[in-house]
Design an enzyme around this catalytic site. Structure first.
Site, short mmCIF file in Angstrom:
data_model
loop_
_atom_site.label_atom_id
_atom_site.label_comp_id
_atom_site.label_asym_id
_atom_site.label_seq_id
_atom_site.Cartn_x
_atom_site.Cartn_y
_atom_site.Cartn_z
N SER A 1 27.69 52.91 33.13
CA SER A 1 28.57 53.17 34.27
C SER A 1 30.05 52.91 34.05
CB SER A 1 28.10 52.38 35.49
OG SER A 1 28.03 51.00 35.20
N ASP B 1 31.57 43.74 43.11
CA ASP B 1 30.19 43.70 42.62
C ASP B 1 30.06 42.89 41.33
OD1 ASP B 1 31.30 45.34 40.67
OD2 ASP B 1 30.15 47.12 41.22
N HIS C 1 31.57 46.24 37.85
CA HIS C 1 32.36 47.41 37.49
C HIS C 1 33.86 47.13 37.43
CE1 HIS C 1 28.60 49.48 39.00
NE2 HIS C 1 28.72 49.84 37.74
#
Ligand SMILES: *[C@@H]1O[C@H](CO)[C@@H](O)[C@H](O)[C@H]1NC(C)=O
Ligand SMILES: *[C@@H]1O[C@H](CO)[C@@H](O)[C@H](O)[C@H]1NC(C)=O
Ligand SMILES: *[C@@H]1O[C@H](CO)[C@@H](O)[C@H](O)[C@H]1NC(C)=O
Length: 261
Positions: free
Chosen positions: A40, A238, A241
């Site tokens: 990601s 989070d 990221h």
């Protein structure tokens, strides 16, 4: 009457040739190509919150006609954020390091000409999912092979992955061997044994074993593999990221590492 016809023909000819020119620019092939792969943080989650991207594209990540991307349908188009939109299709994509990297490379060495980016990253993937013969592996090799069909050359691969291998100790402990095998296989299958590779040492992880994976990444001793350390770059709430600002910085760090080859 005849003169009017000539004028009309001339205008028609002019229009045709200028639209042919536009088409030519659109279909132009890049000369120097980079593969972007991983999970990601390579795909890009900068500016994504609650499944929505804020649409903020910093100046460092702007599009430029000299930066193309290979779309999912294997055609070249002007690159724009989010770079992995049609690749990492099951997730909301935002800003990753790719555009910042490409703009930085272009600024530092305009003689590289038109740059091609080949996005291949998919969020949430473990290194075992990139083993030779898997869907992700085959997709990377196939996209890379199509990318050079127009005569360009691949000059480096950028790799940022490993967060998903921090959950199980067994995955973390086998990360170094699996990463080395993956990189060696990619080079072999692209018939480019010394392909320059820049990999990123994790800034974050999904589990407890971040340090084991980081040590693996920082300890890769294959020739022509450089490691850029993302530790310390600001993370989103989070804790996983990179923020848009961090992705801009990371792209510039990757470009710095590229010019050290
Ligand atoms: C390929 O995808 C792009 C969007 O990513 C689109 O603009 C283009 O028309 C598509 N080309 C073909 C041949 O489907
Ligand atoms: C997206 O989800 C579909 C349905 O679960 C799955 O078949 C497909 O492989 C996924 N694609 C990617 C790129 O993860
Ligand atoms: C595109 O990149 C070139 C080379 O760095 C630069 O001269 C030009 O200003 C850029 N164009 C835009 C629209 O940013």
């Amino acid at each position: 009457m005849f003169e009017l016809l000539l004028v009309l023909l001339a205008i028609g000819f002019h229009l045709t040739s200028s639209s042919a020119q536009v088409k030519e620019i659109k279909l132009a092939q890049p000369s120097n190509i980079f593969i972007l792969a991983g999970q990601s943080n390579m795909a890009g989650r900068g500016g994504v919150s609650g499944g929505v991207w804020d649409g903020n594209v910093p100046p460092e990540c702007q599009s430029n006609l000299s930066i193309l991307r290979l779309s999912a349908n294997l055609t070249w188009e002007e690159a724009k954020e989010p770079l992995h939109k049609d690749i990492d299709v099951n997730k909301t994509n935002g800003v990753g390091p790719g555009m910042s990297f490409a703009n930085s490379v272009l600024r530092r060495d305009p003689s590289l000409g038109r740059i091609g980016l080949v996005p291949c990253a998919i969020g949430g993937t473990k290194i075992s999912q990139w083993e030779r013969g898997t869907f992700l592996y085959n997709q990377l090799i196939n996209r890379a092979n199509v990318a050079v069909e127009g005569g360009g050359i691949i000059i480096a691969m950028l790799w940022y992955q490993g967060e998903s291998d921090t959950i199980n100790k067994k995955d973390a402990l086998s990360y170094k061997k699996n990463l080395e095998t993956f990189l060696t296989n990619v080079r072999a299958d692209l018939r480019f044994p010394s392909l320059p590779i820049i990999q990123v040492a994790l800034a974050s992880g999904e589990g407890l074993f971040i340090d084991i994976v980081r040590q693996a990444q920082l300890g890769i001793k294959l020739p022509n593999v450089r490691c850029v350390d993302a530790k310390g770059l600001q993370l989103q709430k989070d804790d996983l990221h990179l923020t848009t600002e961090s992705q801009v910085k990371l792209g510039q760090m990757l470009a710095g590492a590229f010019f050290e080859f």
